[in-house]
Scaffold this active site. Structure first.
Site, short mmCIF file in Angstrom:
data_model
loop_
_atom_site.label_atom_id
_atom_site.label_comp_id
_atom_site.label_asym_id
_atom_site.label_seq_id
_atom_site.Cartn_x
_atom_site.Cartn_y
_atom_site.Cartn_z
CG ASN A 53 -0.30 0.01 2.51
OD1 ASN A 53 0.37 0.97 2.86
ND2 ASN A 53 -0.44 -1.09 3.27
CE LYS A 89 9.24 -12.18 -13.26
NZ LYS A 89 9.99 -11.73 -14.40
CG ASP A 146 -7.33 -5.77 13.46
OD1 ASP A 146 -6.54 -5.18 14.24
OD2 ASP A 146 -8.16 -5.16 12.76
CB ILE A 147 -1.55 -6.20 15.03
CG1 ILE A 147 -0.99 -6.95 13.81
CG2 ILE A 147 -0.55 -6.18 16.17
CD1 ILE A 147 0.17 -6.24 13.11
CG PHE A 166 -2.88 6.55 13.37
CD1 PHE A 166 -2.17 6.23 14.50
CD2 PHE A 166 -2.80 7.84 12.85
CE1 PHE A 166 -1.37 7.19 15.13
CE2 PHE A 166 -2.00 8.80 13.46
CZ PHE A 166 -1.30 8.47 14.60
N1 CTP Z 1 -4.64 -2.67 12.16
C1 CTP Z 1 -3.90 -3.72 12.69
N2 CTP Z 1 -3.88 -4.93 12.06
C2 CTP Z 1 -4.56 -5.15 10.92
C3 CTP Z 1 -5.30 -4.08 10.35
C4 CTP Z 1 -5.32 -2.84 10.99
O1 CTP Z 1 -3.28 -3.53 13.75
N3 CTP Z 1 -4.50 -6.35 10.34
C5 CTP Z 1 -4.68 -1.38 12.87
C6 CTP Z 1 -4.01 -0.25 12.10
O2 CTP Z 1 -2.63 -0.17 12.42
C7 CTP Z 1 -4.79 0.97 12.62
C8 CTP Z 1 -6.16 0.43 12.91
O3 CTP Z 1 -6.02 -0.99 13.03
O4 CTP Z 1 -4.27 1.49 13.83
C9 CTP Z 1 -7.21 0.76 11.88
O5 CTP Z 1 -6.77 0.37 10.61
P1 CTP Z 1 -7.66 0.61 9.31
O6 CTP Z 1 -6.93 0.06 8.12
O7 CTP Z 1 -8.14 2.04 9.26
O8 CTP Z 1 -8.96 -0.22 9.64
P2 CTP Z 1 -9.28 -1.74 9.56
O9 CTP Z 1 -9.47 -2.22 10.94
O10 CTP Z 1 -8.31 -2.48 8.70
O11 CTP Z 1 -10.73 -1.70 8.89
P3 CTP Z 1 -11.15 -1.32 7.37
O12 CTP Z 1 -9.92 -1.54 6.51
O13 CTP Z 1 -12.23 -2.27 7.08
O14 CTP Z 1 -11.58 0.11 7.43
#
Ligand code: CTP
Length: 406
Positions: free
Chosen positions: A211, A290, A307-308, A328
């Site tokens: 990303n 590859k 999701d950490i 964030f």
């Molecule tokens: N985050 C995380 N681990 C993941 C995804 C997200 O720790 N696998 C944390 C990000 O570091 C951030 C927060 O969750 O602090 C929100 O991330 P965001 O990408 O805005 O939201 P998501 O929970 O991924 O939800 P969505 O993409 O559906 O909006």
């Protein structure tokens, strides 16, 4: 730009080293950030640089002698010592360091340093043998005991042709030291774990899903926490940003690696900042070769990453002193509503929401416009600011909220 430097009165002491010319640029940078500089040159400094250069750069008279009468004030050491917020001595020679260490007020700069109650930052620069000599090392030890901040010199090729420690450090490192010295140490004693940057999810040896995150916001959160006195561990995805001075840097590539590194340090953290743009999905399979373009179409099957932050929210209350969790959220609409949902769902104390559709905030730019929400219902919208200043405002809120709840 750091408002910490705005309107700060800094006495810059320049001593007799070839590195003196580098400080000309530092003075310009400090003035650009709003600091007011007064230059004090030792006699030997004038062998390398001219007072006129520093008068032009500071826009002020340059001080050299204790009793010369060259300036309006005949005995300037007391007024300069009293009237400043910080004294920066750069480059500091072995001779000047020795003078300070032994309390010899036999030139103007040494007298100012002895007479001041302001913070003192010293940047040694000299031949590496002189630097490593036990006498210099002992003197530097004394300066640290007196409470002065000594910025370690860099290693490398010296002007004298020798290689080793003794080079004047890079400006960024000295700037961090100055800002830390001028910043109240409200995070002293705390361990802050910050994640930053993107993650990369490979599907063959050369390709990955990633990303656009640059890591700038997370790095700014880490740098400012360091300036406020915290021990900072920065777990970062791939990127080209230089590590902020003083942080412990851990590099990872994938979301799974970030998960492992965060989990293994979670127990030591008082505050966790999850600024990383963690990839929500990863390819279900990684080809060891590859992938060739033998087919018109290929399909990648993606599976969800853990999701950490959600996991941290689930386990935080198992600790006797649960850490503060700051998330964030990158959103394109319904910022406050979606931010609040994420804060509830992940059991966070704060969430900083930003609008990723705005050109001047969010991914890969130097500025940000954040709405900071907290679990007590607080909501504050910061104006468009540099990421460093955004980080400073976020930390300001976090510290004042933490103070109120203890
Ligand atoms: N985050 C995380 N681990 C993941 C995804 C997200 O720790 N696998 C944390 C990000 O570091 C951030 C927060 O969750 O602090 C929100 O991330 P965001 O990408 O805005 O939201 P998501 O929970 O991924 O939800 P969505 O993409 O559906 O909006």
């Amino acid at each position: 730009m750091s408002p910490v430097l705005e309107n700060k009165k800094i006495v810059c002491g320049i001593t007799g080293s070839i590195a003196a010319y580098k400080v000309c640029d530092w003075i310009r940078s400090l003035r650009r950030e709003g600091a007011e500089i007064t230059a004090v040159l030792t006699d030997s400094a004038t062998e390398f640089v001219t007072p006129l250069t520093f008068a032009a750069l500071t826009g002020k008279p340059v001080y050299r002698k204790m009793f010369s009468g060259q300036n309006e004030e005949r005995i300037p050491h007391i007024s300069l010592a009293r009237g400043c917020d910080l004294i920066l001595v750069a480059p500091a020679t072995a001779q000047t360091i020795s003078r300070f260490a032994h309390g010899m007020a036999d030139d103007l700069l040494a007298a100012i340093v002895m007479a001041t109650e302001a913070k003192v930052v010293i940047c040694p620069a000299m031949n590496s043998r002189m630097y490593l000599h036990p006498a210099t090392q002992e003197n530097i030890g004394k300066l640290k005991e007196y409470g002065y901040l000594v910025v370690e010199p860099d290693c490398g090729m010296m002007a004298c042709g020798e290689e080793g420690p003794g080079r004047l450090p890079e400006w960024n490192q000295v700037r961090e030291a100055i800002i830390s010295t001028l910043t109240p140490q409200t995070l002293y004693g705390k361990t802050v774990l910050v994640t930053a940057g993107p993650t990369e999810e490979p599907f063959d040896p050369v390709r990955f899903i990633g990303n656009r995150s640059s890591g700038k916001m997370g790095y700014a959160m880490a740098a400012v926490a360091c300036q406020m006195g915290a021990r900072v561990i920065l777990i970062t995805g791939p990127g080209s940003l230089p590590a902020p001075a003083g942080v412990e840097l851990v590099r990872v590539r994938t979301a799974e690696e970030m998960y492992m590194e965060v989990m293994s340090r979670f127990d030591t953290a008082d505050i966790v900042v999850k600024a990383a743009a963690v990839s929500d999905f990863r390819p279900a399979e990684i080809s060891s070769q590859k992938i060739k373009k033998t087919h018109e179409k290929i399909t990648l099957q993606l599976i969800q990453n853990r999701d950490i932050l959600q996991k941290l929210g689930e386990i935080k209350n198992r600790r006797i002193n649960p850490p503060l969790l700051i998330g964030f959220a990158a959103e394109s609409d319904h910022l406050v509503e979606y931010g609040q949902e994420k804060m509830q769902k992940k059991n966070l104390d704060f969430i900083a929401v930003n609008d990723i559709t705005a050109a001047d905030s969010g991914f890969a730019v130097d500025t940000n416009r954040i709405i900071l929400l907290d679990r007590q219902g607080g909501q504050i919208e910061f104006p468009l600011l540099s990421k460093e200043e955004t980080a400073r405002r976020i930390w300001g809120r976090v510290v004042s909220r933490a103070d109120r709840s203890t």
